[in-house]
Design an enzyme around this catalytic site. Structure first.
Site, short mmCIF file in Angstrom:
data_model
loop_
_atom_site.label_atom_id
_atom_site.label_comp_id
_atom_site.label_asym_id
_atom_site.label_seq_id
_atom_site.Cartn_x
_atom_site.Cartn_y
_atom_site.Cartn_z
CG HIS A 287 7.55 101.58 64.06
ND1 HIS A 287 8.85 101.97 64.15
CD2 HIS A 287 7.36 100.70 65.08
CE1 HIS A 287 9.42 101.35 65.18
NE2 HIS A 287 8.53 100.58 65.75
CG ASP B 297 3.58 99.55 66.15
OD1 ASP B 297 3.56 98.53 66.88
OD2 ASP B 297 4.30 100.53 66.38
CG ASP C 149 8.45 96.65 67.41
OD1 ASP C 149 8.85 97.65 66.81
OD2 ASP C 149 7.33 96.59 67.97
O1 DOR Z 1 4.09 102.71 70.40
C1 DOR Z 1 4.63 101.62 70.49
N1 DOR Z 1 4.09 100.64 71.21
N2 DOR Z 1 5.79 101.42 69.83
C2 DOR Z 1 6.51 100.30 70.01
O2 DOR Z 1 7.54 100.15 69.39
C3 DOR Z 1 6.06 99.26 70.95
C4 DOR Z 1 4.60 99.32 71.14
C5 DOR Z 1 4.11 98.50 72.31
O3 DOR Z 1 4.54 97.35 72.46
O4 DOR Z 1 3.25 98.98 73.04
#
Ligand code: DOR
Length: 427
Positions: free
Chosen positions: A235, A308, A155
């Site tokens: 997500h 997330d 991810d």
């Molecule tokens: O917006 C995001 N932030 N999407 C991701 O997949 C990683 C995450 C991050 O680690 O900041």
């Protein structure tokens, strides 16, 4: 230590309970649960009167970034789990994009030791699919699982190479673990920083087409079909992804999926004014996407709601929009935003508990998400009527990056009970 929670409206889909019940907790476990007034109260039990409140299994967030080790200026295991508890979560599953990456049992052990020392709630690490999340060589799933990882994901990045993803699904299948897909085709998202559409055009920003997500959702569903492995789509942000997952489920493919509160609460318009706090990956989309995500939540296409939670330092988020890192600090607004869907009739409280506690536990094989006798006493007490303004200065998380600052929300956790230990905020 004995604890009695009385008069609360208990909602526990694992047992089909939706009504007034009392709960007795002993030594961090649920000792008994019975219809209101039927429990024999032991002498010397601390009592919480939950009249007018929902009493539900502690929320389980299957997708958070705790940032430790390596990015402690954004968040730590301590601050992240404190924020989780404030938001009503009793367990969080942390993604491996730390520094070093959680791609081996040594890092997993470090995270779990830190969580045991400083964590406020359950911490379940998710290991990397590939070494260093570089997408080239599979990590040691077996050793990480033995150490305590509950699933695998790169991810933050996609597993671009389809052959590696195929092998990951085959390999994880042998262990019964799932692969969590960050579905993004980087050849399509490239330098994009927000949804591709009228708003990106008007701001002069490079867009990310929805197909960057959807082509990879389709690929990973196809690979789950090929391998018989289990894929979980992280997500979900677009109407097309919901459609692909719905069709795959109809065909019996082993796929589950989550969305996040920001994908059903705000559109790309939140980026106007170059608001870096609305920059997230995948990006915020459009009204038709929100409608499709709500429909997907209603009909069960989307199994889970995860935050997330992606905290970033204020200075990083204050850079130019295209330079700011993507991510939203989500732990402390998720419950309030999701309760709005209950009031809207998109789902009921049973669905909310299913999507925020039971299903995440089932997908990851956690012994959580239930108030059954003998279960770990992880419980969230919710006041669904209390109204409050989202005040980032009151956020427990180090990450103040949210597009919901100043929003008026209704409903929040007033007590979060972790293994029988009570954290209370409002009487
Ligand atoms: O917006 C995001 N932030 N999407 C991701 O997949 C990683 C995450 C991050 O680690 O900041």
């Amino acid at each position: 230590m004995k604890l009695l929670i009385i008069n609360g409206h208990v909602v526990d889909p694992s047992q089909g309970i939706d009504g007034l019940h009392d709960i007795l907790i002993e030594s961090g476990k649920i000792a008994s649960i019975s219809p209101k007034g039927k429990l024999k109260a032991p002498a010397k039990a601390k009592t919480i009167d939950a009249a007018g409140r929902f009493v539900i299994p502690g929320l389980v967030d299957m997708h958070v970034h705790l940032r430790e080790p390596g990015f402690e200026h954004k968040e730590t295991i301590s601050t992240g789990t404190h924020a989780a508890v404030r938001g009503g979560f009793t367990s969080v599953c942390c993604m491996p994009n730390t520094s070093p990456v959680n791609d081996n049992a040594g890092i997993t052990e470090y995270i779990l030791k830190k969580a045991a020392q400083e964590g406020m709630c359950g911490v379940f690490p998710i290991g990397a699919v590939t070494k260093g999340q570089m997408g080239e060589e599979l990590a040691e799933f077996g050793m990480m699982l033995e150490e305590g990882c509950v699933a695998f994901s790169d991810d933050g990045r996609p597993v671009v190479d389809s052959r590696i993803m195929r092998r990951a699904l085959e390999y994880s299948r042998a262990f019964g673990a799932c692969i969590i897909s960050h579905s993004e085709d980087p050849a399509l998202s490239l330098d994009g920083v927000m949804n591709e559409g009228l708003v990106s055009q008007s701001l002069g920003l490079v867009g990310i087409p929805r197909q960057a997500e959807e082509t990879m959702v389709y690929r990973d569903v196809a690979l789950a079909e090929l391998t018989g492995g289990r894929v979980h789509i992280a997500h979900v942000s677009t109407e097309g992804s919901v459609r692909i997952i719905r069709e795959a489920k109809t065909r019996g493919i082993n796929v589950t999926a989550e969305t996040c509160p920001h994908y059903f609460s705000v559109t790309e318009a939140a980026c106007e004014g170059f608001n870096g706090n609305a920059k997230v990956n995948p990006p915020l989309r459009t009204e038709p996407d929100i409608a499709a995500i709500k429909a997907g939540l209603s009909d069960g296409t989307l199994d889970a709601i995860a935050t997330d939670h992606a905290p970033h330092h204020r200075n990083e988020k204050q850079r130019e929009f295209d330079q700011a890192p993507p991510g939203i600090s989500g732990l402390e607004t998720a419950l309030g935003l999701t309760l709005a869907l209950v009031r809207e009739g998109v789902m009921d409280m049973t669905d909310l508990v299913e999507k925020m506690a039971l299903k995440p536990s089932m997908i990851l094989g956690l012994d959580r998400g239930t108030l059954a006798q003998g279960a770990v006493a992880d419980i969230t007490i919710v006041d669904a009527d209390v109204e409050y303004d989202v005040n980032i200065d009151e956020f427990v998380s180090k990450g103040k990056n949210t597009p919901f600052a100043g929003w008026r929300l209704k409903g929040r956790a007033v007590a979060t009970i972790v293994k029988g230990k009570v954290h209370e905020w409002e009487k």
